[in-house]
Design a protein around this motif. Structure first.
Motif, PDB file in Angstrom:
ATOM      1  N   SER A  72     -10.554   0.642   2.194  1.00 19.14           N
ATOM      2  CA  SER A  72      -9.877   0.915   3.324  1.00 19.14           C
ATOM      3  C   SER A  72      -9.482  -0.618   3.934  1.00 19.14           C
ATOM      4  O   SER A  72      -8.576  -1.582   4.869  1.00 19.14           O
ATOM      5  CB  SER A  72     -10.076   1.991   4.533  1.00 19.14           C
ATOM      6  OG  SER A  72     -11.472   1.368   4.898  1.00 19.14           O
ATOM      7  N   VAL A  73     -10.931  -1.500   4.013  1.00 22.87           N
ATOM      8  CA  VAL A  73     -10.870  -2.544   4.098  1.00 22.87           C
ATOM      9  C   VAL A  73      -9.921  -3.840   3.724  1.00 22.87           C
ATOM     10  O   VAL A  73      -9.283  -4.904   3.786  1.00 22.87           O
ATOM     11  CB  VAL A  73     -12.617  -3.786   4.425  1.00 22.87           C
ATOM     12  CG1 VAL A  73     -12.200  -5.109   4.885  1.00 22.87           C
ATOM     13  CG2 VAL A  73     -12.675  -2.667   5.699  1.00 22.87           C
ATOM     14  N   ARG A  74     -10.334  -3.869   2.428  1.00 30.71           N
ATOM     15  CA  ARG A  74      -9.416  -4.575   1.092  1.00 30.71           C
ATOM     16  C   ARG A  74      -7.938  -4.059   1.482  1.00 30.71           C
ATOM     17  O   ARG A  74      -7.487  -5.264   1.260  1.00 30.71           O
ATOM     18  CB  ARG A  74     -10.373  -3.809  -0.527  1.00 30.71           C
ATOM     19  CG  ARG A  74     -11.012  -4.524  -0.279  1.00 30.71           C
ATOM     20  CD  ARG A  74     -11.564  -4.309  -2.040  1.00 30.71           C
ATOM     21  NE  ARG A  74     -13.103  -4.496  -1.990  1.00 30.71           N
ATOM     22  CZ  ARG A  74     -13.759  -3.370  -2.798  1.00 30.71           C
ATOM     23  NH1 ARG A  74     -12.775  -2.755  -4.119  1.00 30.71           N
ATOM     24  NH2 ARG A  74     -14.844  -3.363  -2.973  1.00 30.71           N
ATOM     25  N   GLU A  75      -7.352  -2.899   1.916  1.00 32.51           N
ATOM     26  CA  GLU A  75      -6.013  -3.271   1.414  1.00 32.51           C
ATOM     27  C   GLU A  75      -5.900  -3.687   3.105  1.00 32.51           C
ATOM     28  O   GLU A  75      -4.783  -4.285   3.218  1.00 32.51           O
ATOM     29  CB  GLU A  75      -5.978  -1.393   2.286  1.00 32.51           C
ATOM     30  CG  GLU A  75      -5.155  -0.242   0.199  1.00 32.51           C
ATOM     31  CD  GLU A  75      -6.131   0.742   0.494  1.00 32.51           C
ATOM     32  OE1 GLU A  75      -5.351   1.108   1.675  1.00 32.51           O
ATOM     33  OE2 GLU A  75      -5.619   0.813  -0.251  1.00 32.51           O
ATOM     34  N   GLU A  76      -6.526  -3.693   3.686  1.00 29.98           N
ATOM     35  CA  GLU A  76      -5.478  -4.174   5.728  1.00 29.98           C
ATOM     36  C   GLU A  76      -5.902  -5.472   5.536  1.00 29.98           C
ATOM     37  O   GLU A  76      -4.592  -6.658   6.109  1.00 29.98           O
ATOM     38  CB  GLU A  76      -6.808  -3.696   7.019  1.00 29.98           C
ATOM     39  CG  GLU A  76      -6.558  -2.543   7.339  1.00 29.98           C
ATOM     40  CD  GLU A  76      -5.554  -2.593   8.011  1.00 29.98           C
ATOM     41  OE1 GLU A  76      -5.161  -3.242   8.358  1.00 29.98           O
ATOM     42  OE2 GLU A  76      -5.049  -1.530   7.421  1.00 29.98           O
ATOM     43  N   PHE A  77      -7.125  -6.063   4.592  1.00 33.07           N
ATOM     44  CA  PHE A  77      -7.079  -7.869   4.392  1.00 33.07           C
ATOM     45  C   PHE A  77      -6.188  -8.180   3.354  1.00 33.07           C
ATOM     46  O   PHE A  77      -5.313  -9.105   3.703  1.00 33.07           O
ATOM     47  CB  PHE A  77      -8.264  -8.181   3.551  1.00 33.07           C
ATOM     48  CG  PHE A  77      -8.020  -9.338   2.704  1.00 33.07           C
ATOM     49  CD1 PHE A  77      -8.985 -10.863   4.228  1.00 33.07           C
ATOM     50  CD2 PHE A  77      -8.110 -10.164   2.129  1.00 33.07           C
ATOM     51  CE1 PHE A  77      -9.052 -11.772   3.700  1.00 33.07           C
ATOM     52  CE2 PHE A  77      -8.507 -11.708   2.059  1.00 33.07           C
ATOM     53  CZ  PHE A  77      -8.351 -12.228   2.416  1.00 33.07           C
ATOM     54  N   ARG A  78      -5.636  -7.171   2.739  1.00 37.96           N
ATOM     55  CA  ARG A  78      -4.169  -8.136   1.634  1.00 37.96           C
ATOM     56  C   ARG A  78      -2.920  -7.621   2.629  1.00 37.96           C
ATOM     57  O   ARG A  78      -2.175  -7.956   1.795  1.00 37.96           O
ATOM     58  CB  ARG A  78      -4.117  -6.132   0.560  1.00 37.96           C
ATOM     59  CG  ARG A  78      -4.219  -7.221  -0.608  1.00 37.96           C
ATOM     60  CD  ARG A  78      -3.783  -5.519  -2.035  1.00 37.96           C
ATOM     61  NE  ARG A  78      -5.240  -6.123  -1.881  1.00 37.96           N
ATOM     62  CZ  ARG A  78      -5.914  -4.679  -2.762  1.00 37.96           C
ATOM     63  NH1 ARG A  78      -5.115  -3.119  -2.844  1.00 37.96           N
ATOM     64  NH2 ARG A  78      -7.111  -4.554  -2.668  1.00 37.96           N
TER      65      ARG A  78
END
Length: 129
Positions: A118-124
Motif C-alpha cells: 500500500s505504501v509503494r502504491e501511494e508513492f507511485r
C-alpha cells in the motif's frame, strides 16, 4: 509593402513545446541550431547552463536533454533559462523535438525496502501526477 515576421524566441518556442506535452511526460530530447554560426562560441557559453551537448559534424549544434520531475537531465526551468539567455543576446535559432517519453515513474528502491504494498502504491501515485 513587405511584411517581415520576426521568428519566435527560443524560450517561447520551448514553452509551447512543454505546453503541448501531456502532464505525465518524463523526459524530452531536443536539438538546437543557431542561424549565425559565427556566434557559436558565445552561444555555447550561454547554453552551458542547461548542459547542452554539442554535436560534431552535424547540421544541428546541440542536443538538449530535459527531465520533467526526475531523471538525469536538465530541468525544464534550466533549459528555459539557457534559451532565454540566447534570446537576450539576440542569437536566433530553431528547436526540433527528437523524442519524448511519458508515463515513467521514479524508482527509489532504498525508500521502499520492507514497506507494505500500500505504501509503494501511494508513492507511485504521488510521483506519477
Amino acid at each position: 509593402m513587405t511584411v517581415r515576421l520576426r521568428p519566435m524566441a527560443l524560450a517561447d518556442t520551448f514553452q509551447q513545446i512543454l505546453d503541448s506535452l501531456p502532464d505525465d511526460w518524463t523526459d524530452l530530447e531536443l536539438d538546437l541550431r543557431i542561424f549565425d554560426e559565427r556566434r557559436y562560441i558565445e552561444a555555447a557559453t550561454l547554453v552551458v547552463t542547461c548542459n547542452a551537448q554539442p554535436y560534431s559534424k552535424s547540421d544541428w549544434h546541440w542536443r538538449l536533454l530535459v527531465a520533467h520531475r526526475f531523471g538525469h537531465a536538465a530541468s525544464a526551468s534550466a533549459v528555459h533559462t539557457g534559451l532565454a539567455l540566447l534570446d537576450e543576446a539576440g542569437i536566433e535559432g530553431e528547436l526540433a523535438v527528437r523524442e519524448h517519453r511519458t508515463g515513467r515513474v521514479e524508482i527509489v528502491p532504498e525508500l521502499m525496502w520492507g514497506r507494505p504494498q500500500s505504501v509503494r502504491e501511494e508513492f507511485r501515485k504521488a510521483r506519477a501526477l
